[in-house]
Design an enzyme around this catalytic site. Structure first.
Site, mmCIF file in Angstrom:
data_model
loop_
_atom_site.group_PDB
_atom_site.id
_atom_site.type_symbol
_atom_site.label_atom_id
_atom_site.label_comp_id
_atom_site.label_asym_id
_atom_site.label_seq_id
_atom_site.Cartn_x
_atom_site.Cartn_y
_atom_site.Cartn_z
ATOM 1 N N SER A 141 36.836 57.417 -3.523
ATOM 2 C CA SER A 141 36.055 56.265 -3.995
ATOM 3 C C SER A 141 36.209 56.108 -5.499
ATOM 4 O O SER A 141 36.371 57.107 -6.228
ATOM 5 C CB SER A 141 34.592 56.525 -3.649
ATOM 6 N N ALA A 142 36.092 54.874 -5.962
ATOM 7 C CA ALA A 142 36.091 54.619 -7.412
ATOM 8 C C ALA A 142 34.930 55.327 -8.086
ATOM 9 O O ALA A 142 34.928 55.482 -9.307
ATOM 10 C CB ALA A 142 35.999 53.122 -7.662
ATOM 11 N N TYR B 243 26.305 61.833 -3.678
ATOM 12 C CA TYR B 243 27.388 61.280 -2.865
ATOM 13 C C TYR B 243 28.695 61.287 -3.654
ATOM 14 O O TYR B 243 29.732 61.758 -3.183
ATOM 15 C CB TYR B 243 27.052 59.847 -2.415
ATOM 16 N N LYS C 270 32.560 63.439 -3.220
ATOM 17 C CA LYS C 270 33.938 62.903 -3.248
ATOM 18 C C LYS C 270 34.769 63.628 -4.303
ATOM 19 O O LYS C 270 35.934 63.963 -4.077
ATOM 20 C CB LYS C 270 33.919 61.400 -3.533
ATOM 21 N N ASN D 234 22.183 48.576 1.815
ATOM 22 C CA ASN D 234 22.229 49.045 0.427
ATOM 23 C C ASN D 234 23.193 48.210 -0.388
ATOM 24 O O ASN D 234 23.091 48.150 -1.601
ATOM 25 C CB ASN D 234 22.748 50.495 0.380
HETATM 26 P P1 NAD Z 1 30.706 54.382 7.873
HETATM 27 O O1 NAD Z 1 29.429 55.118 7.773
HETATM 28 O O2 NAD Z 1 30.720 53.079 8.584
HETATM 29 O O3 NAD Z 1 31.829 55.315 8.523
HETATM 30 C C1 NAD Z 1 31.795 56.718 8.424
HETATM 31 C C2 NAD Z 1 31.923 57.279 9.820
HETATM 32 O O4 NAD Z 1 31.899 58.709 9.746
HETATM 33 C C3 NAD Z 1 30.780 56.850 10.746
HETATM 34 O O5 NAD Z 1 31.323 56.333 11.946
HETATM 35 C C4 NAD Z 1 30.009 58.133 10.984
HETATM 36 O O6 NAD Z 1 29.410 58.166 12.275
HETATM 37 C C5 NAD Z 1 31.086 59.181 10.805
HETATM 38 N N1 NAD Z 1 30.591 60.507 10.423
HETATM 39 C C6 NAD Z 1 29.743 60.804 9.400
HETATM 40 N N2 NAD Z 1 29.536 62.130 9.376
HETATM 41 C C7 NAD Z 1 30.275 62.680 10.378
HETATM 42 C C8 NAD Z 1 30.471 64.001 10.849
HETATM 43 N N3 NAD Z 1 29.855 65.035 10.300
HETATM 44 N N4 NAD Z 1 31.299 64.195 11.900
HETATM 45 C C9 NAD Z 1 31.935 63.154 12.478
HETATM 46 N N5 NAD Z 1 31.774 61.875 12.098
HETATM 47 C C10 NAD Z 1 30.951 61.654 11.042
HETATM 48 O O7 NAD Z 1 31.279 54.205 6.387
HETATM 49 P P2 NAD Z 1 32.551 53.407 5.861
HETATM 50 O O8 NAD Z 1 32.074 52.402 4.909
HETATM 51 O O9 NAD Z 1 33.424 53.020 6.975
HETATM 52 O O10 NAD Z 1 33.243 54.548 4.999
HETATM 53 C C11 NAD Z 1 34.279 55.357 5.497
HETATM 54 C C12 NAD Z 1 34.691 56.355 4.434
HETATM 55 O O11 NAD Z 1 35.110 55.659 3.263
HETATM 56 C C13 NAD Z 1 33.575 57.293 3.999
HETATM 57 O O12 NAD Z 1 34.133 58.562 3.764
HETATM 58 C C14 NAD Z 1 33.097 56.676 2.715
HETATM 59 O O13 NAD Z 1 32.518 57.617 1.861
HETATM 60 C C15 NAD Z 1 34.396 56.138 2.149
HETATM 61 N N6 NAD Z 1 34.190 55.036 1.197
HETATM 62 C C16 NAD Z 1 33.460 53.947 1.583
HETATM 63 C C17 NAD Z 1 33.246 52.912 0.682
HETATM 64 C C18 NAD Z 1 32.400 51.733 1.038
HETATM 65 O O14 NAD Z 1 31.945 51.025 0.147
HETATM 66 N N7 NAD Z 1 32.172 51.437 2.315
HETATM 67 C C19 NAD Z 1 33.799 52.993 -0.602
HETATM 68 C C20 NAD Z 1 34.553 54.120 -0.959
HETATM 69 C C21 NAD Z 1 34.740 55.140 -0.038
HETATM 70 C C1 WQD Z 2 27.575 45.759 -5.836
HETATM 71 C C2 WQD Z 2 26.846 44.957 -6.902
HETATM 72 C C3 WQD Z 2 24.635 45.775 -7.392
HETATM 73 C C4 WQD Z 2 22.835 44.864 -3.530
HETATM 74 C C5 WQD Z 2 28.782 51.251 -3.811
HETATM 75 C C6 WQD Z 2 28.824 52.725 -4.081
HETATM 76 C C7 WQD Z 2 30.237 53.157 -4.368
HETATM 77 C C8 WQD Z 2 31.178 52.710 -3.251
HETATM 78 C C9 WQD Z 2 31.034 51.252 -2.975
HETATM 79 C C10 WQD Z 2 31.390 54.415 -1.596
HETATM 80 C C11 WQD Z 2 26.078 45.841 -7.889
HETATM 81 C C12 WQD Z 2 24.579 44.381 -6.807
HETATM 82 C C13 WQD Z 2 23.734 44.989 -4.570
HETATM 83 C C14 WQD Z 2 21.746 43.940 -3.660
HETATM 84 C C15 WQD Z 2 22.562 43.335 -5.836
HETATM 85 N N1 WQD Z 2 30.875 53.365 -2.019
HETATM 86 N N2 WQD Z 2 23.613 44.249 -5.706
HETATM 87 N N3 WQD Z 2 21.674 43.212 -4.816
HETATM 88 O O1 WQD Z 2 27.091 49.952 -6.086
HETATM 89 O O2 WQD Z 2 29.251 48.780 -6.665
HETATM 90 O O3 WQD Z 2 29.241 50.558 -4.970
HETATM 91 O O4 WQD Z 2 29.661 50.934 -2.723
HETATM 92 O O5 WQD Z 2 32.136 55.181 -2.145
HETATM 93 O O6 WQD Z 2 30.221 54.537 -4.495
HETATM 94 O O7 WQD Z 2 27.999 53.009 -5.194
HETATM 95 O O8 WQD Z 2 28.232 48.411 -4.408
HETATM 96 O O9 WQD Z 2 27.517 46.640 -2.883
HETATM 97 O O10 WQD Z 2 25.813 48.348 -3.637
HETATM 98 O O11 WQD Z 2 26.658 46.677 -5.252
HETATM 99 O O12 WQD Z 2 22.451 42.663 -6.862
HETATM 100 O O13 WQD Z 2 20.900 43.808 -2.786
HETATM 101 O O14 WQD Z 2 25.847 44.143 -6.260
HETATM 102 O O15 WQD Z 2 23.694 45.915 -8.421
HETATM 103 O O16 WQD Z 2 26.169 45.234 -9.139
HETATM 104 P P1 WQD Z 2 28.373 49.440 -5.654
HETATM 105 P P2 WQD Z 2 27.005 47.534 -3.928
#
Ligand code: NAD
Ligand code: WQD
Length: 338
Positions: A126-127, A151, A155, A200
Site C-alpha cells: 500500500s502507498a 495497519y 504492511k 470507512n
Molecule cells: P477485502 O477485505 O475486501 O479483501 C481481503 C480478503 O482477505 C477478504 O476476503 C478477507 O475475508 C480475507 N482475509 C482476511 N484475513 C484473512 C485470513 N486470516 N485468512 C484468510 N483470508 C483472510 O480488502 P481489499 O480492499 O480487497 O484488499 C485486499 C488487499 O489489498 C489487502 O491486503 C489490503 O490491505 C490491500 N490494500 C487494499 C487497499 C484498498 O484501499 N482497498 C489499498 C492498498 C492495499
Molecule cells: C480518501 C479521501 C478522506 C471518507 C485508505 C487507507 C490507505 C489505503 C487506501 C489500504 C481522504 C476523504 C473519506 C469520507 C471524506 N488502504 N473522505 N469522507 O485514507 O486515502 O486511504 O485507503 O492500504 O492505507 O488509509 O482513503 O477513501 O478513506 O479517503 O472526506 O467519508 O476522502 O479524508 O481525503 P485514504 P479514503
C-alpha cells in the site's frame, strides 16, 4: 499446461476482480479466504462473468494444515497474497489482531510455500508504507516508514520481511505492489466493494449516499493547503489494478525483489471526485464539510513510471469510468452481496 495461481483473500473486493482478470488471461485460479470480510457469492459471480471455474478453499492463512491440502491438490505456480485486515481505524483499536492476522498470517504462508518449494509471490502492499510527510509525488525510492496506523505498519513489516527473505535466498521471486486508492467495479456490475457497516472509504460512502442508505457525505476538511482545500489522492480503477497483477505474474518468471507503485499519477481532490461522480451518473450528492479526520495526509499520488517501463502496465481508465462503474455496482446491488 495452464499456470495455477493461488490468490489468498481472493473473495475480497480487489481479489475478486483479480480472479476475473486471471481467468480471462488463461490462468487457473485457486482461492484461499476465510470470508472474514467477504462473501462466497463474489466467487460464484466471478465464475458467471468469466464462464470459467475456480477452486475455493475456505481457510485462514494462519492455518498450517490448510496449505498441505491446497499445495498437494493443486500444482501452484505462484501466490498473489491479498488476504489481510485493512480497516485503518479498527487497527488502532485492535493492533494485536492486525499484527496476528496480517504479519503472523504472512509468516505461516511463507513458511509453507518454502516447505512446498514455491518461491514466487506477489504481495498487496500500500502507498501507506511511504512517509507521507515527505513529498507528494511518490516514486518507489521515496522514503518509507512513519506509517500513521498499525495497519500501515503491518504492511511495512511484511515488506521488510519479504526483502530479508529474498536476501537470504535469491531464488525467490517477490513482487511488492503498492496500491494507491482503488475504487470502481467490474463493468458488469456483478462484483464490487461491499463494506460491512458504515464505510470507512470515500467511494463506498458516496455510492451509499447516492442509493439512499446514508443521508450525506461528510467531507473531512476543506482547509488543507490544496487548490480547493480538500485532500488529494490518486484513485485507480480496480480493473486497472487487476491488470497490473497479471503483468506482475509474468514478472514472477524472473528471480528478484521488485517493487512497483500501482496508481494513475492523476491527483484528484475529494470535491473533484464528488463532482465527477455527479457528472458521470447525472446525480446530486448531498454533502457537508466536516472537521479533518485524524491521520489524513493532505496530498499524495503515484509516479507510476516504473510499472510502465518494467511491467509494461499503465492505468487506462479515468475518474469518470471509476465513478460510473462504482455506481453501476451499487445501484444493482443496494445491499451488496447480502
Ligand atoms: P477485502 O477485505 O475486501 O479483501 C481481503 C480478503 O482477505 C477478504 O476476503 C478477507 O475475508 C480475507 N482475509 C482476511 N484475513 C484473512 C485470513 N486470516 N485468512 C484468510 N483470508 C483472510 O480488502 P481489499 O480492499 O480487497 O484488499 C485486499 C488487499 O489489498 C489487502 O491486503 C489490503 O490491505 C490491500 N490494500 C487494499 C487497499 C484498498 O484501499 N482497498 C489499498 C492498498 C492495499
Ligand atoms: C480518501 C479521501 C478522506 C471518507 C485508505 C487507507 C490507505 C489505503 C487506501 C489500504 C481522504 C476523504 C473519506 C469520507 C471524506 N488502504 N473522505 N469522507 O485514507 O486515502 O486511504 O485507503 O492500504 O492505507 O488509509 O482513503 O477513501 O478513506 O479517503 O472526506 O467519508 O476522502 O479524508 O481525503 P485514504 P479514503
Amino acid at each position: 499446461m495452464k499456470k495455477n495461481i493461488l490468490v489468498t483473500g481472493g473473495a475480497g473486493y480487489i481479489g475478486s476482480h483479480i480472479c476475473v482478470e486471471l481467468l480471462g488471461q488463461g490462468y487457473d485460479v485457486t482461492v484461499m479466504d476465510n470470508l472474514a470480510n467477504s462473501n462466497e457469492k463474489a466467487l460464484r459471480r466471478v465464475e458467471e462473468i468469466t464462464g470459467k471455474k475456480l477452486r475455493f478453499y475456505e481457510a485462514d492463512i494462519r492455518d498450517r494444515s490448510a496449505y498441505d491440502e491446497i499445495f498437494s491438490q493443486n500444482e501452484i505456480y505462484g501466490v498473489i497474497h491479498m488476504a489481510g485486515l485493512k480497516a485503518v481505524g479498527e487497527s488502532v483499536r485492535k493492533p494485536l489482531a492486525y499484527f496476528d492476522n496480517n504479519v503472523s498470517g504472512t509468516i505461516v504462508l511463507l513458511e509453507k510455500m518454502k516447505e512446498h518449494h514455491i518461491k514466487r509471490i506477489i504481495f498487496s502492499s500500500s502507498a501507506t508504507v511511504y512517509d507521507l510527510t515527505q513529498g507528494e509525488c511518490l516514486t518507489e525510492k521515496s522514503p518509507i516508514g512513519n506509517s500513521t496506523s498499525p495497519y500501515g505498519r503491518t504492511k511495512l513489516v511484511i515488506e521488510q520481511m519479504l526483502a530479508d527473505l529474498y536476501h537470504s535466498d535469491a531464488r525467490w521471486s517477490i513482487v511488492m505492489l503498492r496500491y494507491f486508492n482503488p475504487i470502481g467495479a467490474h463493468v458488469s456490475g456483478r462484483i464490487g466493494e461491499d463494506p460491512n457497516g458504515e464505510p470507512n472509504n470515500l467511494m463506498p460512502y458516496i455510492t451509499q449516499v447516492a442509493v439512499g442508505k446514508r443521508e450525506k457525505l461528510n467531507i473531512f476538511g476543506n482547509d488543507y493547503d490544496t487548490p480547493d482545500g480538500t485532500c488529494i489522492r490518486d484513485y485507480i480503477h480496480v480493473m486497472d489494478l487487476a491488470g497490473g497483477h497479471s503483468k506482475a505474474v509474468r514478472k514472477l518468471e524472473e528471480q528478484g525483489l521488485f517493487i512497483y507503485n500501482l496508481g494513475t499519477g492523476q491527483p484528484q481532490s475529494v470535491l473533484a471526485v464528488v463532482h465527477a461522480f455527479e457528472k458521470a451518473n447525472g446525480l446530486k450528492i448531498n454533502y457537508a464539510i466536516a472537521p479533518r479526520r485524524a491521520g489524513d495526509a493532505p496530498k499524495y499520488y503515484a509516479n507510476a513510471d516504473k510499472a510502465k517501463t518494467e511491467l509494461n502496465w499503465e492505468a487506462e481508465r479515468g475518474i469518470e469510468d471509476m465513478c460510473r462503474d462504482s455506481w453501476n455496482w451499487q445501484k444493482n446491488n443496494p445491499e451488496g452481496y447480502r
